[in-house]
Enzyme design. Structure first.
Site, short mmCIF file in Angstrom:
data_model
loop_
_atom_site.label_atom_id
_atom_site.label_comp_id
_atom_site.label_asym_id
_atom_site.label_seq_id
_atom_site.Cartn_x
_atom_site.Cartn_y
_atom_site.Cartn_z
N THR A 1 -34.05 -22.73 26.67
CA THR A 1 -35.36 -22.42 27.23
C THR A 1 -35.50 -22.78 28.70
OG1 THR A 1 -36.20 -24.54 26.43
CG2 THR A 1 -36.58 -22.60 25.05
N THR B 1 -28.12 -22.80 20.33
CA THR B 1 -27.75 -22.39 18.97
C THR B 1 -28.84 -21.54 18.35
OG1 THR B 1 -28.46 -24.58 18.38
CG2 THR B 1 -26.10 -24.15 18.29
#
Lengths: 625, 436
Positions: B181, B105
């Site tokens: 990530t 997000t």
């Protein structure tokens, strides 16, 4: 008189060995080798709303500097690692406390995130979970209901702040604490104090409460006559509670009376206009104004319809609307607020006032509020003050306030909304097992009142001493010495509970305090080395100079002298004062006793000195010339 | 039937019987008193023995079924409507930045009723959540995928590369790609090859703390990424993440030299063996390395990838069968993560030899992560060279894998593929290593 309601929220640190969401020990840190800087921002709710308290903090634009030391914090406190599972030890301790208060224990515990973005939590929220619902206790015949018992992490410790940032120590962040939220009670200041005291003792009875400064603090929700609730956060000293309640009663009553005055005039809302009056005020005759305007500051004046005369009105002692406005401004970084009810006192001339009124374009009935300071801060504060003035007609605003040392309260921020709680998805829900519940019910502690009563009876102590021993958590050590030493138990008790406080009042640093010195001193009394009377001086010297009790007694010349030696000294006094005895007979006792005490204080028991002296005087009188 | 997501077993039956749905206000009678609250969803792994209510105070509590005597719906839940505060006005003439979402997000809002987190999807929402963006660029958000980064595959790299290549023709000043990530480093490397020569900055950005929390690193990382994409005078593929644990500086890493070296810290990403491409501070770029390619280069994207490459980490006692298994699973290139300077056991070496003989390409990187391979120092290494293992010097193993997939995607095979693997195409390998 309208009914004042006070809901207490007590926060008590637990004596757990680790923090709530990591394995760090719960120790206080003095030095912080590491630091980092963070900015927190409000997170938006599903309806797009932002928590008013969160927006308030973000608008100030200040950053947070966090100081840490590996001895007391790790990546979890730095918000650089997800929380570890909730400490089972702390959970059990909190459940025991909930059970002791008669709360129903939750079958499944859900950890929540409560948004707090004043920087006191690196995450921007406090992790908290309800462990118990309901319950009640009785204080002097008044039933006090328990709303919830929650287990939560303590916040970081504030170290200081400047215009740009707040400084926090991470040692306290994550220490487990229980919050006990009580149902509101009648706002009798004395009752509120007694409720808090009782609750503190209940917590202590479980043996799970941490001890020491700052381990317990109270928040209070205060409302007057069904009005909005004002939250007072972080009252650390119990004796402040009644004062804070009384101050809030006066303050809220003042705000209601202001509202009634306005409503009486038919006002729905106070209309406000404002204008920049920096130019008008430049060169003002008022030293206060010229000082505020030095260094390129800006001044804006707000005019509020119908409030003329009400800003300086003091319907109850020490509370004025003007003071409220100044507090809001100060919380937002503006120290300069002057209102029209104090223009004369602040040296603002009528001709200046007229010029200000022209600049703002308002009538002579309107109240004026001058806000002066750094331009950006003034621009931020003016709409806040205008809002506050506008809402005066509604009475008490909901807000969060902080207590002062004197038991008053000061504006901190708007009250947090209820839309600030959401699940902590990093911590799984915890099922409390039946085995745990069973263990908790086996551990139910003895009621503190019965424990204190037992102490009174067993050792013939006064209620006051027994309570003080209980409150100081010294029962165990007291009983050990009372059993072992041939000294009056009440003397031992008073040394335990009164002496440290007395020495502290006399300015002896608490850091020197040690239980072993206390025990040594009592042992020295028991073995006749030191007289009872000498105990305070000996301990004071021992604590101040880091000596043993024996060294201190020696250094002060306060070793107890034996009876033969004592008799010799008294003989000397009697023979020196022979003339006086002859003249006054037994009535010479008082002056002689005074002289004897001057010489012997702390070296011998006063009662023994008096007995021997009376014998000597009697003997002298009977003796032939 | 209303939504009772997550509930099962006896709890589900009880709630169904009461006609309750998530979001409804329930009054639950228990042995010890009545509790009123909003029914919230149950998590996937929750048991069937508890009902979870959100109390008026906001707290969630789990009530045991055995305590519950009656459930009554006292009010049906209303779906809250979302009306964010208006975003700040953007000044005229700001650069234009395309912000592509891949599933992590970008910025999100919270459903306080249920605790769910929803991503911001429109430009207004994004700017309302991160108002600073309005002062930096005109941002056009575009959600391309909604997947966790561990599910990103070469096919997604291709789609991303195509979209960026198209954006170059749409007069976009820069592109920002938000990405989970975990595999951000792989995607950055892959795009570096697919978009070699791209004339604008393409900045990948992620967050180590989710954006639903006030302490999230997402807003500042995003502001920096958008700012660099909008205004930097260099081009190429980069990663923007926190430089350290403080919210003050953002490191701009080269896409081929960046690696996630920590599981949870904000500064998990590090440039390995090369200096940072740039450092961004609140005032803009504070430091830019020399020799970065300027904007406006010639650009010929090659966006295809072929998944026929495998990355194997050598370990003591590693069976040769693992190499055979990679080969059987279709690997045409095997990137080995050898020990130290680039070594593997005799058994694994034997298997690599046979893999090469059958037409495969074997490349050596080091599991030391820092430093370069050197197969000339020990006999083991010399043997590997002799059998045709290609050593990749200071190329990161993950970068080497992405590169191998890209090389295969270009259709190159044999000597041509070998040459492409060895050559520096996007800064993935350098001839010199520096101290520090």
């Amino acid at each position: 008189m309208e009914r004042l309601l006070v809901g207490l929220e007590l926060h008590q640190q637990l004596a757990s060995s680790t923090k709530l969401f990591c394995a760090c020990p719960t120790v206080k840190t003095e030095e912080f080798p590491g630091k980092f800087e963070r900015r927190l921002r409000p997170a938006q709710s599903e309806t797009g709303h932002l928590d008013p308290a969160a927006v308030f903090e973000f608008a100030k634009g200040r950053s947070n500097l966090y100081f840490w030391n590996p001895e007391s914090s790790c990546l979890v406190e730095a918000d650089e690692e997800p929380p570890h599972p909730l400490s089972r030890e702390a959970l059990r301790d909190s459940l025991l406390i909930a059970a002791t208060l008669g709360s129903h224990l939750m079958g499944e515990v859900h950890v929540m995130r409560k948004i707090v973005i004043d920087g006191s939590n690196t995450t921007g929220f406090q992790r908290t979970a309800v462990v118990g619902l309901g319950g009640s206790f009785d204080v002097d015949g008044v039933r006090v209901g328990v709303q919830t018992v929650t287990l939560e992490e303590d916040a970081a410790r504030i170290l200081g702040e400047d215009d740009a940032s707040r400084h926090w120590g991470l040692d306290r962040l994550g220490v487990p604490l229980v919050e006990i939220a009580l149902e509101p009670v009648d706002g009798d200041p004395d009752l509120v104090g007694r409720v808090a005291l009782h609750l503190g003792r209940v917590l202590r009875s479980t043996g799970k409460a941490a001890r020491g400064l700052g381990t317990i603090r109270q928040d209070m929700n205060v409302s007057l006559g069904g009005g909005k609730v004002v939250e007072v956060k972080g009252v650390q000293k119990l004796n402040l509670l009644p004062k804070v309640v009384e101050y809030e009663r006066r303050r809220q009553s003042m705000l209601r009376r202001v509202a009634e005055e306005l409503q009486g005039k038919g006002a729905r809302r106070v209309a406000c206009v404002h204008a920049d009056v920096t130019g008008v005020l430049r060169g003002s005759a008022s030293p206060v104004v010229s000082k505020l305007l030095s260094g390129g500051a800006k001044a804006v004046c707000i005019a509020a319809t119908g409030l003329g005369g009400l800003l300086g009105w003091e319907p109850e002692p020490g509370v004025r609307l003007g003071k409220e406005l100044a507090e809001v401004a100060r919380a937002n970084g503006v120290g300069g607020v002057i209102h029209s009810d104090e223009f004369e006192k602040q040296g603002i001339q009528p001709v200046e006032e007229a010029a200000i009124r022209r600049a703002v374009g308002c009538g002579s009935e309107d109240a004026l509020v001058i806000v002066a300071g750094r331009a950006d801060a003034v621009d931020r504060v003016v709409p806040l003050l205008a809002d506050r003035l506008g809402a005066c007609v509604d009475g008490v605003p909901a807000e969060t306030r902080a207590p002062t040392d004197g038991g008053e309260t000061r504006y901190m921020r708007p009250r947090a909304g209820s839309q600030r709680m959401y699940p902590e998805t990093d911590v799984p829900d915890i099922t409390v097992t039946e085995a745990e519940e069973a263990e908790i019910s086996r551990e139910a502690p003895e009621d503190w009142r019965s424990r204190v009563g037992r102490l009174e009876r067993e050792w013939s102590l006064s209620r006051d001493l027994a309570l003080k021993l209980y409150d100081a958590d010294e029962i165990e050590r007291f009983e050990e010495l009372a059993r072992r030493l041939e000294i009056e138990a009440s003397f031992i008790a008073s040394v335990f509970v009164d002496l440290p406080a007395r020495l502290s009042r006399e300015g002896v640093a608490e850091s020197g305090y040690s239980h072993s010195a206390l025990a040594q001193a009592l042992e020295a009394v028991a073995s006749g080395v030191v007289a009872k009377e000498a105990v305070p001086d000996v301990l004071k010297a021992a604590w101040e100079k880091g000596m043993t009790v024996e060294q201190a007694a020696g250094a002060l010349g306060l070793e107890r002298i034996d009876e033969v030696h004592l008799a010799g000294i008294l003989d000397g006094i009697v023979s020196r004062q022979a003339a006086l005895i002859r003249e006054k007979g037994d009535a010479a006792f008082s002056p002689l006793m005074g002289e004897a005490m001057k010489e012997l204080r702390g070296k011998a028991d006063g009662a023994l000195i008096a007995r021997l002296l009376r014998e000597k005087i009697a003997g002298f009188s009977r003796a032939p010339d | 039937m209303g939504d009772l997501s997550g509930y099962k077993g006896a709890a589900l039956r009880l709630l169904e019987g009461a006609g309750a749905a998530v979001g409804d206000v329930l009054e639950v009678r228990t042995a010890w008193g009545a509790v009123t609250g909003t029914l919230v969803p149950r998590y996937l792994y929750g048991d069937g023995e508890h009902v979870v209510l959100k109390l008026k105070s906001g707290y969630n509590v789990g009530l045991s079924l055995e305590d519950i005597s009656e459930v009554r719906v006292s009010a049906k839940g209303e779906k809250p409507s979302f009306s964010p505060p208006p975003p700040p006005e953007s000044p005229e003439g700001l650069p234009r930045v395309l912000v592509i979402g891949t599933g992590g997000t970008i910025a999100s809002r919270i459903d306080y009723r249920t605790g769910a987190v929803r991503p911001a999807v429109t430009s207004d929402e994004l700017r309302s959540l991160v108002p600073e963006l309005s002062q930096v660029a005109r941002v056009d958000p575009e959600i391309m995928f909604d997947i966790m980064s561990e599910n990103i595959a070469p096919s997604h790299w291709t789609k991303l590369a195509r979209r960026v290549a198209r954006a170059v023709g749409e007069e976009v000043d820069g592109v920002v790609i938000t990405h989970g990530t975990d595999t951000l480093g792989y995607t950055a490397a892959a795009l570096s090859f697919a978009l070699a020569g791209v004339p604008i900055p393409v900045v990948l950005v992620g967050a180590q703390r989710s954006p639903d929390r006030p302490s999230s690193d997402a807003p500042l990382n995003l502001i920096a990424a958008v700012s660099v994409a909008a205004t930097a005078n260099f081009s190429g593929v980069y990663v923007a993440m926190h430089l350290n644990e403080s919210d003050d500086r953002i490191a701009i890493h080269r896409g081929t030299r960046v690696r996630k070296n920590h599981t949870s810290r904000r500064d998990a990403f590090e440039s390995v063996d090369v200096p940072l491409a740039a450092v961004w501070g609140r005032g803009g770029l504070e430091h830019v390395a020399e020799g970065l390619p300027p904007r406006g280069r010639e650009f010929e994207p090659s966006v295809r990838f072929d998944e026929g490459a495998a990355l194997l980490k050598f370990y003591p006692s590693m069976p040769g069968a693992l190499v055979r298994a990679a080969r059987r699973s279709g690997a045409k290139v095997i990137i080995m993560e050898g020990t130290g300077l680039g070594h593997v056991s005799e058994e694994v070496a034997k298997e690599l030899k046979s893999f090469i003989r059958s037409g495969g390409m074997a490349c050596m990187t080091s599991q030391c992560i820092r430093g370069r391979t050197d197969l000339s120092v020990y006999d083991t290494g010399r043997d590997l060279i002799h059998m045709g293992v290609l050593q990749l010097g200071d190329m990161l193993p993950e970068t080497a894998l992405a590169k191998a997939m890209w090389v295969l995607g270009t259709g190159a095979r044999g000597e041509k593929a070998r040459k492409l693997m060895a050559e520096d195409l996007a800064g993935e390998t350098t001839a010199r290593t520096f101290p520090g």
